[in-house]
Design a protein around this motif. Structure first.
Motif, PDB file in Angstrom:
ATOM      1  N   SER A   1       0.808  -1.214   0.000  1.00  0.00           N
ATOM      2  CA  SER A   1       0.000   0.000   0.000  1.00  0.00           C
ATOM      3  C   SER A   1       0.844   1.268   0.000  1.00  0.00           C
ATOM      4  O   SER A   1       0.430   2.287  -0.523  1.00  0.00           O
ATOM      5  CB  SER A   1      -0.954   0.006   1.188  1.00  0.00           C
ATOM      6  N   SER A   2       2.048   1.199   0.568  1.00  0.00           N
ATOM      7  CA  SER A   2       2.897   2.387   0.596  1.00  0.00           C
ATOM      8  C   SER A   2       3.547   2.637  -0.753  1.00  0.00           C
ATOM      9  O   SER A   2       3.953   3.746  -1.055  1.00  0.00           O
ATOM     10  CB  SER A   2       3.987   2.240   1.664  1.00  0.00           C
ATOM     11  N   GLY A   3       3.656   1.591  -1.573  1.00  0.00           N
ATOM     12  CA  GLY A   3       4.286   1.741  -2.884  1.00  0.00           C
ATOM     13  C   GLY A   3       5.788   1.889  -2.810  1.00  0.00           C
ATOM     14  O   GLY A   3       6.427   2.204  -3.802  1.00  0.00           O
ATOM     15  N   GLU A   4       6.360   1.660  -1.637  1.00  0.00           N
ATOM     16  CA  GLU A   4       7.800   1.828  -1.454  1.00  0.00           C
ATOM     17  C   GLU A   4       8.564   0.585  -1.878  1.00  0.00           C
ATOM     18  O   GLU A   4       8.064  -0.534  -1.787  1.00  0.00           O
ATOM     19  CB  GLU A   4       8.127   2.140   0.007  1.00  0.00           C
ATOM     20  N   ILE A   5       9.799   0.821  -2.302  1.00  0.00           N
ATOM     21  CA  ILE A   5      10.697  -0.272  -2.659  1.00  0.00           C
ATOM     22  C   ILE A   5      12.110   0.139  -2.285  1.00  0.00           C
ATOM     23  O   ILE A   5      12.491   1.299  -2.419  1.00  0.00           O
ATOM     24  CB  ILE A   5      10.577  -0.629  -4.164  1.00  0.00           C
ATOM     25  N   SER A   6      12.872  -0.820  -1.816  1.00  0.00           N
ATOM     26  CA  SER A   6      14.249  -0.517  -1.397  1.00  0.00           C
ATOM     27  C   SER A   6      15.169  -0.455  -2.620  1.00  0.00           C
ATOM     28  O   SER A   6      14.869  -1.014  -3.680  1.00  0.00           O
ATOM     29  CB  SER A   6      14.758  -1.576  -0.420  1.00  0.00           C
ATOM     30  N   VAL A   7      16.282   0.220  -2.429  1.00  0.00           N
ATOM     31  CA  VAL A   7      17.275   0.318  -3.492  1.00  0.00           C
ATOM     32  C   VAL A   7      17.754  -1.076  -3.881  1.00  0.00           C
ATOM     33  O   VAL A   7      17.891  -1.382  -5.068  1.00  0.00           O
ATOM     34  CB  VAL A   7      18.479   1.200  -3.057  1.00  0.00           C
TER      35      VAL A   7
ATOM     36  N   HIS B   1      19.105   2.068   5.219  1.00  0.00           N
ATOM     37  CA  HIS B   1      18.285   1.685   4.074  1.00  0.00           C
ATOM     38  C   HIS B   1      17.492   2.874   3.555  1.00  0.00           C
ATOM     39  O   HIS B   1      17.083   3.745   4.320  1.00  0.00           O
ATOM     40  CB  HIS B   1      17.325   0.545   4.452  1.00  0.00           C
ATOM     41  N   ARG B   2      17.280   2.885   2.243  1.00  0.00           N
ATOM     42  CA  ARG B   2      16.495   3.926   1.587  1.00  0.00           C
ATOM     43  C   ARG B   2      15.331   3.262   0.854  1.00  0.00           C
ATOM     44  O   ARG B   2      15.520   2.286   0.135  1.00  0.00           O
ATOM     45  CB  ARG B   2      17.326   4.713   0.567  1.00  0.00           C
ATOM     46  N   TYR B   3      14.150   3.798   1.049  1.00  0.00           N
ATOM     47  CA  TYR B   3      12.953   3.276   0.409  1.00  0.00           C
ATOM     48  C   TYR B   3      12.370   4.371  -0.486  1.00  0.00           C
ATOM     49  O   TYR B   3      12.111   5.487  -0.017  1.00  0.00           O
ATOM     50  CB  TYR B   3      11.920   2.827   1.445  1.00  0.00           C
ATOM     51  N   TYR B   4      12.189   4.043  -1.752  1.00  0.00           N
ATOM     52  CA  TYR B   4      11.723   5.022  -2.726  1.00  0.00           C
ATOM     53  C   TYR B   4      10.282   4.769  -3.115  1.00  0.00           C
ATOM     54  O   TYR B   4       9.813   3.640  -3.136  1.00  0.00           O
ATOM     55  CB  TYR B   4      12.614   4.991  -3.972  1.00  0.00           C
TER      56      TYR B   4
END
Length: 142
Positions: free
Chosen positions: A30-36, A71-74
């Motif tokens: 639901s957040s639409g986030e994905i890690s590098v 970690h970075r989530y885009y």
């Protein structure tokens, strides 16, 4: 800030945007986030390459980032793409009454836009062809 057309002209950045779009559309995310690291894995690119392109996308406002430790989530932010959509619609909506949409462009403007579109398409094709010629086969995503 770079012109939005320059930003999306790069095939790798378009691939990254596609991965982010797919993640946004997936059920259960639901957040639409994905890690590098997930982007790296999906596109089979190096982490520095993905990070470099994500920075360009972030600077253009096309992605947002959330930091959690190291970690970075885009996540995709499609709002800047509305300018691209507004520019493209008159070219693809040939069967629509463009006057009804308030897109009554002067002949000079239409000619200019047509020329720019043709030059952009030709340049994109030439760059893609040149890159394919010099890129070793093992690095291609055929």
């Amino acid at each position: 800030m770079a012109d939005i057309f320059d930003v999306i002209a790069d095939a790798t950045r378009r691939d990254i945007l596609g991965v982010l779009k797919d993640r946004h559309a997936e059920e259960g995310h639901s957040s639409g986030e994905i890690s590098v690291s997930e982007i790296v894995s999906t596109l089979e690119l190096s982490q520095p390459t993905v990070s470099k392109h994500l920075k360009v996308l972030r600077d253009a406002g096309l992605v947002s980032v959330r930091e959690e430790g190291q970690h970075r989530y885009y996540r995709l932010d499609s709002e800047p793409l509305e300018a691209v959509e507004d520019w493209i619609i008159p070219f693809v909506a040939t069967d629509l009454d463009t006057v009804g949409f308030g897109v009554d462009l002067a002949d000079e403007t239409r000619e200019f836009a047509s020329t720019v579109g043709k030059v952009f398409a030709d340049t994109s094709h030439r760059v893609t062809t040149a890159v394919e010629r010099v890129t070793p086969r093992k690095w291609r995503r055929d």
